[in-house]
Scaffold this active site. Structure first.
Site, PDB file in Angstrom:
ATOM      1  N   ARG A 116       0.906  -1.392  -0.073  1.00  0.00           N
ATOM      2  CA  ARG A 116      -0.123   0.029  -0.093  1.00  0.00           C
ATOM      3  C   ARG A 116       0.949   1.186   0.089  1.00  0.00           C
ATOM      4  O   ARG A 116       2.016   1.158   0.850  1.00  0.00           O
ATOM      5  CB  ARG A 116      -1.045   0.059   1.220  1.00  0.00           C
ATOM      6  CG  ARG A 116      -2.133  -0.885   1.258  1.00  0.00           C
ATOM      7  CD  ARG A 116      -3.071  -0.631   0.039  1.00  0.00           C
ATOM      8  NE  ARG A 116      -4.264  -1.453   0.258  1.00  0.00           N
ATOM      9  CZ  ARG A 116      -4.241  -2.416  -0.902  1.00  0.00           C
ATOM     10  NH1 ARG A 116      -3.262  -2.667  -1.793  1.00  0.00           N
ATOM     11  NH2 ARG A 116      -5.398  -3.044  -0.854  1.00  0.00           N
ATOM     12  N   ASP A 169       4.859  -0.466  -6.738  1.00  0.00           N
ATOM     13  CA  ASP A 169       3.763  -0.773  -7.359  1.00  0.00           C
ATOM     14  C   ASP A 169       2.453   0.043  -6.834  1.00  0.00           C
ATOM     15  O   ASP A 169       1.260  -0.263  -7.546  1.00  0.00           O
ATOM     16  CB  ASP A 169       3.345  -2.273  -7.414  1.00  0.00           C
ATOM     17  CG  ASP A 169       2.460  -2.713  -8.443  1.00  0.00           C
ATOM     18  OD1 ASP A 169       2.541  -2.289  -9.480  1.00  0.00           O
ATOM     19  OD2 ASP A 169       1.571  -3.558  -8.122  1.00  0.00           O
ATOM     20  N   GLU A 223      -2.428   7.427  -5.362  1.00  0.00           N
ATOM     21  CA  GLU A 223      -2.581   6.896  -6.778  1.00  0.00           C
ATOM     22  C   GLU A 223      -4.008   6.906  -7.159  1.00  0.00           C
ATOM     23  O   GLU A 223      -4.192   6.843  -8.460  1.00  0.00           O
ATOM     24  CB  GLU A 223      -2.058   5.532  -6.743  1.00  0.00           C
ATOM     25  CG  GLU A 223      -3.048   4.510  -5.676  1.00  0.00           C
ATOM     26  CD  GLU A 223      -2.635   3.070  -5.799  1.00  0.00           C
ATOM     27  OE1 GLU A 223      -3.407   2.404  -6.223  1.00  0.00           O
ATOM     28  OE2 GLU A 223      -1.500   2.757  -5.430  1.00  0.00           O
ATOM     29  N   HIS A 252       0.284  -0.456  -9.943  1.00  0.00           N
ATOM     30  CA  HIS A 252      -0.630  -1.199  -9.318  1.00  0.00           C
ATOM     31  C   HIS A 252      -1.122  -2.379 -10.142  1.00  0.00           C
ATOM     32  O   HIS A 252      -2.172  -3.118 -10.138  1.00  0.00           O
ATOM     33  CB  HIS A 252      -1.803  -0.581  -8.784  1.00  0.00           C
ATOM     34  CG  HIS A 252      -2.304  -1.191  -7.229  1.00  0.00           C
ATOM     35  ND1 HIS A 252      -2.815  -0.348  -6.217  1.00  0.00           N
ATOM     36  CD2 HIS A 252      -2.651  -2.595  -6.976  1.00  0.00           C
ATOM     37  CE1 HIS A 252      -3.160  -1.191  -5.280  1.00  0.00           C
ATOM     38  NE2 HIS A 252      -3.123  -2.576  -5.754  1.00  0.00           N
TER      39      HIS A 252
END
Length: 336
Positions: free
Chosen positions: A234, A258, A263, A295
């Site tokens: 996260r 990622d 985001e 992600h």
């Protein structure tokens, strides 16, 4: 049952439709993100399904309740985007997907680490321009290096096993220590001691008030100069300005992420022809020792099949007002 799927991308639909063949729900696929303003799109549906960046805040949940919707399925594992007390107050039942091929995310973390270490992303850009020099591409052997893992649930455990296979010394922190991993040679340490010892740190813990900005300026100062940091869990685990400062000063050797704290406004969307109004994200994507992916750690065929299957099962269980035996645990239930 009529179900509205928010933040739904075309690549998800075949998996959801295939999983629905045993349930025969009526599925509506919506590209829009769930907000209080988009809740009316769920009118006439008995349930909704959302993804990681759909924020189930108090206003959104209240708007859903006003529409008569009391069933919500998350097609993801994390539920930090859910205002749980409000959902409980409104009688909205929420289930999640507790696991979906932990290998998908673990292997993506390894991919980020390997590409950063051996500079394959830089080599790719060079050779496209017929530049076959090796200057600036030197990496290091992972064999014998000390790799730290914070969070040894299913994904962290899978990542640990891969690193053990590389011949790394794996040290870990988790409130719940794994006897299986210990038998394989993983050593559990206090967080501060772990940070000071590792050459590579990979994060695999959930985002909670306790873990918010777990890696901040003080944590980074404890890390060895040149250490690598990987985050596929996260975005909020990282204090992004502090990480940027550590990268720019040279104290942090490389970063692979990622996930990103902000985001929601950018990932899963094409910004290639627009100005990106986030100075930190702009800086990260332009540093030579940083890899940012949007992600995609979960994005394997096996994981997508499992997510769709579990999500449709959850919705059927919610419709029936009962949970099967294997669901009688907090692994699945966010709000019951």
């Amino acid at each position: 049952m009529k179900i509205a799927f928010f933040s739904c991308h075309p690549y998800e639909q075949p998996f959801l439709e295939a999983a629905n063949s045993n349930h025969r729900h009526q599925l509506t696929f919506l590209s829009q993100q769930l907000t209080p303003e988009t809740v009316p799109l769920a009118a006439g549906h008995q349930a909704i399904c959302v993804f990681v960046n759909d924020q189930l805040t108090r206003p959104t949940l209240q708007a859903l309740a006003d529409q008569g919707i009391r069933l919500v399925a998350l097609r993801c594992t994390g539920y930090n985007q859910v205002d749980v007390p409000t959902a409980q107050q409104l009688g909205i039942r929420v289930l999640r997907v507790p696991t979906y091929s932990p290998h998908a995310v673990a292997e993506h973390a390894v991919a980020l680490l390997m590409s950063l270490n051996r500079k394959t992303y830089l080599a790719y850009e060079r050779t496209k321009q017929n530049n076959f020099t090796l200057d600036g591409l030197m990496g290091f052997d992972l064999y014998g290096k000390r790799v730290g893992v914070i969070g040894t649930g299913k994904i962290g455990a899978a990542f640990s096993r891969i690193m053990l296979g590389f011949g790394c010394h794996v040290v870990a922190y988790d409130k719940m220590q794994s006897a299986v991993l210990q038998q394989l040679g993983v050593e559990y340490l206090p967080v501060n001691e772990l940070l000071a010892k590792v050459d590579v740190l990979s994060l695999h813990c959930p985002l909670t008030p306790e873990t918010h900005h777990l890696i901040d300026a003080s944590a980074l100062a404890l890390m060895k100069p040149g250490a690598y940091l990987i985050n596929t869990s996260r975005g909020g685990l990282l204090d992004t300005p502090a990480v940027l400062e550590a990268l720019q000063s040279g104290h942090l050797g490389a970063l692979g992420i990622d996930v990103y704290e902000l985001e929601d406004d950018f990932f899963f969307a094409d910004w290639s022809d627009k100005y990106l109004p986030d100075a930190d994200l702009n800086a990260l994507t332009h540093l030579p020792n940083v890899l940012v992916t949007s992600h995609q750690g979960f994005f394997t065929q096996e994981a997508m099949e499992q997510i769709a299957h579990t999500t449709l099962n959850n919705l059927t269980y919610l419709e029936q007002g009962q949970l099967p035996q294997q669901h009688l645990s907090e692994d699945y239930v966010v709000v019951e």
